[in-house]
Design an enzyme around this catalytic site. Structure first.
Site, mmCIF file in Angstrom:
data_model
loop_
_atom_site.group_PDB
_atom_site.id
_atom_site.type_symbol
_atom_site.label_atom_id
_atom_site.label_comp_id
_atom_site.label_asym_id
_atom_site.label_seq_id
_atom_site.Cartn_x
_atom_site.Cartn_y
_atom_site.Cartn_z
ATOM 1 N N HIS A 4 -2.998 7.176 2.671
ATOM 2 C CA HIS A 4 -3.520 5.982 2.075
ATOM 3 C C HIS A 4 -4.876 5.572 2.497
ATOM 4 O O HIS A 4 -5.248 5.890 3.803
ATOM 5 C CB HIS A 4 -2.630 4.813 2.311
ATOM 6 C CG HIS A 4 -3.233 3.417 2.122
ATOM 7 N ND1 HIS A 4 -3.467 3.225 0.747
ATOM 8 C CD2 HIS A 4 -3.113 2.505 2.897
ATOM 9 C CE1 HIS A 4 -3.880 1.927 0.969
ATOM 10 N NE2 HIS A 4 -3.744 1.444 1.999
ATOM 11 N N ASN A 28 -10.148 0.003 0.017
ATOM 12 C CA ASN A 28 -8.741 0.314 -0.082
ATOM 13 C C ASN A 28 -8.183 -0.237 -1.408
ATOM 14 O O ASN A 28 -8.223 -1.412 -1.699
ATOM 15 C CB ASN A 28 -8.191 -0.720 1.064
ATOM 16 C CG ASN A 28 -6.693 -0.488 1.197
ATOM 17 O OD1 ASN A 28 -5.980 -0.224 0.214
ATOM 18 N ND2 ASN A 28 -6.048 -1.367 2.341
ATOM 19 N N CYS A 82 0.817 -1.366 -0.222
ATOM 20 C CA CYS A 82 -0.081 0.081 0.095
ATOM 21 C C CYS A 82 0.826 1.390 -0.060
ATOM 22 O O CYS A 82 0.311 2.334 -0.426
ATOM 23 C CB CYS A 82 -1.047 -0.019 1.195
ATOM 24 S SG CYS A 82 -2.119 -1.502 1.151
#
Ligand code: ACO
Length: 312
Positions: free
Chosen positions: A239, A269, A114
């Protein structure tokens, strides 16, 4: 004269298919209310079977190039952050280069889960500052839902697909002010995809706690390193994993909620694609103004983490 890198344009792509929490209620033992309360996610986009991370990267890149008024062969480096490449090799970046009909760049992939987009920005910034290249295409693209076990309610409600692109160009004024990246393999088993199973396995609660602490500390250190206070920040683009993680980090550094770009509600996500997707969302909605001070911050499997501070 010292060179810096500036983000001169952005682009993004989200697949057409939208999966809502209500849809998930028919797939696993979960509820819209549980997902909203624990994650802030309402829906996510899902790539079709024939749509790959290269296809999504290509669509996002075309928009970024159009917005910058650059032709494909103006680009001399392509970095793609992804954990879901279309092929083992050639890299997603080289496949993207081919689709863009570019024959002037060198291209490679980078995997920092990520945190991938922040790592890719750091690499691009270093090459520009060292005057190796002038224009870099940085892309985060993920078909992360291809790694989901759709019967595991702990993970399948969290993720979505998409791609975001940013074009960085050499400039005599900043631009990127500072990058910080880090990693610690001690936590390798808390969030992982093993090649024998090819599904995301995660200890959600542990990831949550370490993410909040690491990102809170990183944001404070990034500001201190640049002699800035939180008041100097116009936008935090974190993020997008979970709105509770993002809000907890903002509380740790006393950043007001209005200064956070939040897209997790409709994107879920999207791993390495989440920051460039959120950046392009903010850009296309005219939220970001020239000279705004922006902080990107990410945390992901490894663990890996990173921040970028920049003047837009
Ligand atoms: N629907 C309903 N119940 C669920 C679901 C679901 N989708 N998922 C888990 N539960 C249940 C669990 O089984 C557990 O039940 P039990 O008490 O009977 O055992 C209960 O909910 C609580 O589970 P926890 O894991 O303690 O719930 P928590 O509040 O930690 O929320 C979550 C889980 C949302 C996964 C959270 O831990 C989280 O967001 N962690 C971060 C994970 C993450 O973002 N990973 C992505 C990559 S890393 C990054 O991007 C930062």
């Amino acid at each position: 004269m010292q060179k810096y890198s500036r983000i001169i344009s952005t682009g993004s792509y989200l697949p057409q298919k939208i999966l809502t929490n209500k849809d998930l209620e028919n797939m696993v033992d979960t509820s819209h209310e549980w997902i909203i309360e624990r994650t802030g996610i309402e829906s996510r986009h899902i790539a079709s079977e024939c749509e790959s991370s290269v296809d999504m990267a290509y669509n996002a890149s075309l928009i970024a190039m159009k917005n910058a008024g650059l032709n494909s062969n103006d680009i001399d480096m392509i970095v793609v952050a992804t954990t879901t490449p279309e092929r083992k090799f050639p890299s997603t970046a080289v496949l993207l280069q081919n689709r863009l009909k570019n024959n002037s760049a060198f291209a490679f992939d980078l995997n920092a889960a990520c945190t991938g987009f922040i790592y890719a920005l750091d690499v691009a910034d270093t090459y520009i500052k060292n005057e190796v290249v002038n224009n870099v295409l940085v892309v985060g693209t993920e078909k992360i839902t291809s790694l989901l076990d759709w019967s595991d309610r702990n993970t399948c409600v969290l993720f979505g697909d998409g791609a975001g692109a940013a074009l960085l160009s050499s400039s005599e004024i900043p631009g990127i002010i500072s990058n910080t990246i880090g990693s610690d393999g001690t936590y390798k088993d808390l969030l992982t995809v093993n090649t024998d199973r090819e599904v995301i396995e995660m200890s959600g609660n542990d990831v949550f706690k370490i993410a909040v602490n690491t990102m809170g500390k990183l944001a404070s250190e990034t500001l201190a390193k640049n002699n800035m206070t939180v008041e100097s920040i116009d936008w935090l683009i974190p993020h997008q994993a979970n709105s509770r993680i993002i809000n907890a980090v903002a509380r740790k550094i006393n950043l007001p909620e209005e200064k956070i770009i939040m897209t997790v509600k409709t994107h879920g996500n999207t791993s390495a694609a989440s920051i460039p997707l959120a950046l392009d969302h903010a850009n296309s909605n005219n939220l970001i103004k020239k000279n705004d001070i922006i902080m990107f911050e990410a945390f992901g499997a490894g663990f890996t983490w990173g921040s970028t501070l920049l003047k837009y």
